[in-house]
Write a protein that holds these residues in place. Structure first.
Motif, PDB file in Angstrom:
ATOM      1  N   ASP A 107     -10.809  21.555  52.140  1.00 38.52           N
ATOM      2  CA  ASP A 107     -10.235  20.397  52.806  1.00 38.52           C
ATOM      3  C   ASP A 107      -9.125  19.858  51.913  1.00 38.52           C
ATOM      4  O   ASP A 107      -8.812  20.444  50.882  1.00 38.52           O
ATOM      5  CB  ASP A 107     -11.297  19.319  53.104  1.00 38.52           C
ATOM      6  N   ARG A 108      -8.515  18.750  52.318  1.00 42.40           N
ATOM      7  CA  ARG A 108      -7.382  18.227  51.549  1.00 42.40           C
ATOM      8  C   ARG A 108      -7.769  17.934  50.107  1.00 42.40           C
ATOM      9  O   ARG A 108      -7.048  18.266  49.173  1.00 42.40           O
ATOM     10  CB  ARG A 108      -6.860  16.946  52.199  1.00 42.40           C
ATOM     11  N   GLU A 109      -8.910  17.295  49.955  1.00 38.05           N
ATOM     12  CA  GLU A 109      -9.345  16.926  48.606  1.00 38.05           C
ATOM     13  C   GLU A 109      -9.604  18.173  47.772  1.00 38.05           C
ATOM     14  O   GLU A 109      -9.197  18.262  46.613  1.00 38.05           O
ATOM     15  CB  GLU A 109     -10.615  16.067  48.696  1.00 38.05           C
ATOM     16  N   GLU A 111      -8.378  21.162  48.235  1.00 37.69           N
ATOM     17  CA  GLU A 111      -7.124  21.872  47.983  1.00 37.69           C
ATOM     18  C   GLU A 111      -6.362  21.199  46.841  1.00 37.69           C
ATOM     19  O   GLU A 111      -5.765  21.871  45.988  1.00 37.69           O
ATOM     20  CB  GLU A 111      -6.267  21.880  49.251  1.00 37.69           C
ATOM     21  N   LEU A 154      -1.432  21.017  52.562  1.00 41.59           N
ATOM     22  CA  LEU A 154      -2.621  20.193  52.374  1.00 41.59           C
ATOM     23  C   LEU A 154      -2.530  19.412  51.064  1.00 41.59           C
ATOM     24  O   LEU A 154      -2.922  18.249  50.991  1.00 41.59           O
ATOM     25  CB  LEU A 154      -3.882  21.055  52.367  1.00 41.59           C
ATOM     26  N   ALA A 157      -0.166  16.517  51.571  1.00 39.26           N
ATOM     27  CA  ALA A 157      -0.775  15.474  52.401  1.00 39.26           C
ATOM     28  C   ALA A 157      -1.737  14.619  51.583  1.00 39.26           C
ATOM     29  O   ALA A 157      -1.725  13.386  51.670  1.00 39.26           O
ATOM     30  CB  ALA A 157      -1.515  16.110  53.574  1.00 39.26           C
ATOM     31  N   GLN A 158      -2.556  15.276  50.751  1.00 37.87           N
ATOM     32  CA  GLN A 158      -3.485  14.516  49.924  1.00 37.87           C
ATOM     33  C   GLN A 158      -2.737  13.687  48.884  1.00 37.87           C
ATOM     34  O   GLN A 158      -3.093  12.538  48.611  1.00 37.87           O
ATOM     35  CB  GLN A 158      -4.464  15.476  49.242  1.00 37.87           C
ATOM     36  N   GLN A 380      -9.024  17.315  61.272  1.00 31.56           N
ATOM     37  CA  GLN A 380      -8.430  18.124  60.219  1.00 31.56           C
ATOM     38  C   GLN A 380      -9.371  19.240  59.787  1.00 31.56           C
ATOM     39  O   GLN A 380     -10.572  19.168  59.955  1.00 31.56           O
ATOM     40  CB  GLN A 380      -8.091  17.255  59.012  1.00 31.56           C
ATOM     41  N   GLU A 381      -8.785  20.266  59.238  1.00 28.21           N
ATOM     42  CA  GLU A 381      -9.472  21.396  58.676  1.00 28.21           C
ATOM     43  C   GLU A 381     -10.245  22.210  59.722  1.00 28.21           C
ATOM     44  O   GLU A 381     -10.785  21.686  60.673  1.00 28.21           O
ATOM     45  CB  GLU A 381     -10.458  20.972  57.568  1.00 28.21           C
ATOM     46  N   ALA A 583       0.884  16.135  56.910  1.00 25.28           N
ATOM     47  CA  ALA A 583       0.026  17.290  56.638  1.00 25.28           C
ATOM     48  C   ALA A 583       0.398  18.479  57.516  1.00 25.28           C
ATOM     49  O   ALA A 583       0.302  19.634  57.098  1.00 25.28           O
ATOM     50  CB  ALA A 583      -1.439  16.919  56.875  1.00 25.28           C
TER      51      ALA A 583
END
Length: 969
Positions: A107-109, A111, A154, A157-158, A380-381, A583
């Motif tokens: 997920d974003r975190e 990644e 990603l 975006a984060q 997302q994801e 994102a």
């Protein structure tokens, strides 16, 4: 199963995950050519305070933010202090490896963590991303065989979210420090979540209850007692002369009927009169309406629905739910628990369908697999729903789990299996019963029933409800077999009085649901948001309800008045849309951040990138001129318009005002004159705001709180007063005007807490003078020559002789014990062990995780819960007398999740001492030679340092350039 891909040339591969538990599980699925190590979460972040800002940046105007707002919002990242040793270890392992696999969450975190690891470790070997959504042997080995590259979109975006939240928090929080109270915080989602809770409390405070009455009849058929169906049923009065009888939903928050011309409002007198007029009435069935009933299964869990259902069914808070789910995921029991998806893979669908057939029979299995479409906007994801892991689901009994993990796994397992079962079907029936009253009025009653002919998925799972009075889906209501025109007799007619209720406070489950429905924030962050507002004391719990503190009223009021757009629900949701577009690569990060922070000239429709209006802008205010769009920086630059006293003051009524002070809330009565303050009284921290009425405020003001004079000390001539402080009642002396309170010549007044046997209502001047005279000198020990004193301490009365302290049995002994009695106590061996254990305050039952009895005890630092292995201190809003078993289990689970406290380790100084000793033994000649050698080494070191700094600067420039290339600008 194809073999795991091995490193080239027989080398080894370093796999980095976030947590040690995850690393341990994954290690078991990989061969000897793999080393699996944990990063233990993020290894790098924006600096947390000025101390973490590197020296070369400390003079920069943007350094406190950790974001260079003047240079495309370039973030300043530093390795977390507590992660430096772990980073060093990872670098050592990487130096011995031939390939690096970054296996953080997909997920974003996750990644972003992978990207930070790559930037910090600077690997010279190939680097790939290893992704999976469940920790099973097949999934891990498949992830090793099919690695991918880092997804820079990603990461961007984060990073944008992180920068946005930093700008928001670091610019707005200081406003709260200056105008409300130090050490407060503001946040993009936490402030909006707090506002929701405050607004609900405002609705409750403005609510006016209405009273209404109705009738309930118990009707009997005239069929025989041998009928298969029950012969009696209940029905509620629906209409009188064709006019619907008012129910709670017909009243507004002001206690008035919304449509008085359309409904009949019965008061008690009219309701009882109608019941009397219907006493001899012959009733009959006027209509019977039957409709097919069908209920489809609920979709598999995603993050928010799991949190809501765990709250309803298990009593888990959102934080506890995610902690337990994390453990289940890391140990290979469930798929990834941070997901917006309700989709199941083909493997999962097949596993669920097999279990449906095995456990319930083929008749419960639909012909085709069920497919659930996602309803979450901007989901997302590409994860699955939360489900049991593997291609065959383990039943709860097969897992070997216990406690919270067993209960949560069982919930997920049941929901997943039920999602692939047939609908529940049956019949819903409505029966209308009518009769003519003695006074000529026509009364019609209504009864509803439900019969489930085929339970379908309800055999496996029934969803809970946020309303404790709601009827669950599997509840049947059977009515007797009646037909139109059938005569009925009224066995009983009861008159029922009701009062409308204010809107229910949010619980964790309903707040999560509200945030998601308003599309505010990301579902994966809701647990941490709720935890934050609880920890900051903006909100406290009363049972399961979330109650806003008076402090949150001051904070939200300030934000609404002066930073309205920042806590506007639509604006916050639109920010989420913009972040999702960044994102997706359809919007650029830097222009969006520039607009948010600096603002720009434009029109009210937004910038060229389509982003929302800047906070505090013309576009936001709706004035329509659109000449200038001000940003966050401009908004916080002038605080002169904010009245600090005004934002923290709330009228209660009759001249009484509630104020939020530095040390908590208090009420202030009307001042006797414009130049004098009114009488004040502290307000309990745990008092719900809607319970502070004028009457209660008057009671608080009437209590002997504040200063009241006991008399004058005959020795000093100073007044002695008693006070009710925030930490309990005490007495003190009042120093003369002009006495210095700070500096070298400062004078501190004598102060003493009241003994447990004393109270403000009964304390006298003599009592106060005795307290202020402490410590009392008992006498001198003839053997040691040391003075023995008696005094009152934090843990009770005691004596002291030098550094040797001994407890006294009663407070009265402080004033009565003699020297001989004191010496006798000192002659006894000192009790090194603990005193006899106090009996428990309350027993809560058996903890579902440790399976040990849990009790509430009164400890040295206050009440706590314990199962004999784990202790957890009660929070400020937890009452030892009323705490529930579920709350006690939750506190213990949170304490276990934190793990044992880390003990500080002292570095050995053996080498330094040895070196120092050798140095003293050197001759003067040796010292001279050593000094010359040291000088040469120092010069060489400086040269090396300069070269390293130049190399580091060049590397940083390259990194910065590569970040810009991947930012989507």
């Amino acid at each position: 199963m194809s073999p795991t891909r091995e490193p080239a040339n027989g080398g080894r591969r370093l796999v980095i995950v976030e947590s040690p538990a995850k690393a341990k599980t994954i290690k078991g699925y990989l061969g000897p050519g793999y080393v699996v190590e944990a990063s233990v979460g993020h290894v790098r972040d924006l600096p947390n305070g000025a101390a973490e800002v590197p020296a070369k940046y400390k003079g920069e105007s943007w350094a406190r933010l950790g974001v260079n707002v003047n240079h495309d919002f370039e973030p300043l990242y530093v390795v977390n202090t507590d992660k430096k040793e772990q980073v060093k270890k990872l670098k050592q392992l990487l130096a011995e490896s031939d390939e690096l696999l970054l296996a953080t969450d997909e997920d974003r975190e996750g990644e972003a963590i992978a990207w930070h690891l790559r930037e910090v470790l600077k690997p010279k070997v190939p680097v790939r991303r290893m992704v999976f959504h469940e920790i099973t042997q097949d999934a891990i080995q498949d992830a090793v065989r099919n690695p991918r590259d880092l997804n820079q979109r990603l990461v961007d975006a984060q990073e944008t979210r992180r920068i946005l939240d930093r700008l928001y928090g670091y610019e707005v929080s200081p406003v709260l420090w200056k105008k409300v109270m130090p050490r407060l915080s503001a946040g993009r989602v936490q402030s909006v979540a707090t506002r929701l809770v405050v607004e609900r409390e405002r609705e409750r405070m403005a609510f006016r209850s209405a009273e209404y009455w109705d009738l309930t009849g118990t009707f009997a058929t005239e069929r025989g007692a041998g009928d298969a169906e029950p012969g009696t049923f209940g029905a509620r009065l629906n209409t009188v002369d064709g006019r619907r009888v008012a129910q709670g939903r017909d009243f507004g928050a002001d206690g008035q009927l919304k449509n008085p011309d359309q409904v009949l409002h019965l008061d008690e007198e009219n309701a009882r009169a109608l019941a009397a007029a219907l006493a001899e009435t012959r009733f009959s069935v006027r209509s019977v309406e039957s409709k097919p009933y069908r209920r489809s299964p609920y979709a598999p869990f995603r993050t928010t629905t799991l949190q809501q259902e765990a709250s309803r069914k298990l009593g888990f808070g959102a934080k506890l739910t995610m902690q337990v789910a994390q453990k289940l995921y890391e140990n290979g029991f469930i798929t990834y628990m941070r997901t917006d998806s309700t989709t199941l893979s083909d493997t999962a669908v097949n596993a669920a369908r097999v279990q449906v057939t095995q456990l319930y029979g083929a008749e419960y299995l639909p012909e085709r697999p069920r497919v659930y479409a996602g309803k979450v906007k901007n989901a997302q994801e590409a994860h699955e729903a939360i489900r049991p892991s593997g291609d065959r689901f383990r039943t709860p009994a097969e897992t070997g789990l216990t406690g919270e993990q067993f209960r949560l796994y069982e919930l997920i397992w049941k929901r997943t299996v039920a999602s692939q079962m047939k609908d529940a079907t049956g019949q819903s029936v409505t029966v209308k019963v009518g009769g003519q009253a003695a006074d000529g009025r026509d009364a019609e009653f209504t009864a509803t029933g439900k019969i489930i002919n085929f339970h379908g998925f309800l055999k496996a799972y029934v969803e809970g409800s946020d309303d404790p009075n709601a009827e669950l889906d599997d509840r049947e209501r059977r009515l007797p077999q009646v037909g139109e025109g059938d005569p009925l007799t009224a066995d009983e007619l009861s008159v029922d009085g009701h009062a409308t209720k204010p809107p229910a406070r949010y619980t964790e489950a309903t707040l999560v649901k509200e945030l998601e429905e308003r599309e505010i924030g990301r579902p994966s962050t809701y647990a941490s948001i709720i935890s934050t507002i609880l920890d900051r004391r903006y909100v406290f719990k009363k049972g399961t309800a979330l109650v806003p503190s008076f402090l949150s009223f001051a904070v939200v009021g300030l934000l609404e008045k002066h930073f309205g757009r920042l806590v506007d629900y639509d604006f916050t949701a639109k920010m989420e849309d913009d972040l999702d577009r960044i994102a997706a690569g359809s919007a650029a990060s830097v222009p969006w951040l520039r607009r948010f922070y600096f603002g720009e000239d434009g029109n009210a429709d937004g910038g060229a990138d389509g982003s929302v209006g800047a906070p505090g802008s013309a576009a936001d205010s709706g004035n329509g001129d659109g000449d200038h769009l001000g940003g966050l920086k401009e908004l916080v630059s002038d605080l002169g318009a904010i009245d600090a006293k005004g934002v923290s003051s709330f009228p209660v009524g009759e001249g009484i005002t509630l104020r939020v002070g530095r040390y908590g809330p208090y009420v202030e009565g009307p001042p006797p004159s414009p130049d004098e303050p009114g009488q004040r009284a502290d307000v309990p921290d745990d008092l719900p705001p809607d319970e502070l009425t004028v009457e209660l405020a008057k009671e608080l003001l009437a209590k002997p709180s504040g200063d009241f004079e006991l008399g004058t000390d005959p020795e000093t001539g100073r007044p002695i007063v008693a006070r009710d402080g925030r930490y309990g009642p005490y007495v003190t002396e009042v120093l003369p005007e002009g006495t210095p309170k700070t500096g070298k010549n400062a004078v501190k007044p004598r102060t003493a807490s009241l003994l447990k046997s004393m109270s403000l209502d009964t304390i006298t001047l003599d009592d106060a003078l005795r307290l202020l005279s402490l410590p009392r000198v008992v006498g001198t020990d003839p053997q040691t020559g040391e003075e023995i004193t008696a005094q009152n301490g934090r843990y009770g009365p005691y004596m002291k002789r030098g550094t040797d302290s001994r407890s006294l049995e009663t407070e009265e002994q402080i004033f009565t014990i003699t020297l001989d009695e004191a010496l006798a106590i000192y002659a006894q061996p000192k009790q090194r062990g603990r005193a006899a254990a106090k009996p428990p305050l309350k027993e809560l039952g058996t903890d579902p995780q440790s399976e040990r009895p849990v009790v509430v005890k009164d400890g040295r630092f206050g009440p706590y819960v314990t199962d004999g292995e784990t202790n957890a201190t009660l929070r400020r809003d937890d009452d030892p007398e009323t705490i529930t078993a579920e709350r006690g289990f939750e506190l213990l689970a949170e304490k276990r999740a934190k793990g044992p406290a880390k003990k500080a380790t002292k570095k050995k100084a053996t080498k330094k001492k040895a070196t120092a000793k050798k140095a003293t033994e050197k001759t003067t000649t040796a010292k001279s030679t050593s000094a010359k050698t040291t000088a040469k080494k120092t010069a060489a070191k400086k040269t090396t340092t300069k070269k390293a700094a130049a190399k580091k600067t060049a590397s940083a420039s390259k990194t910065s350039a590569s970040e810009k290339d991947g930012s989507g600008e």
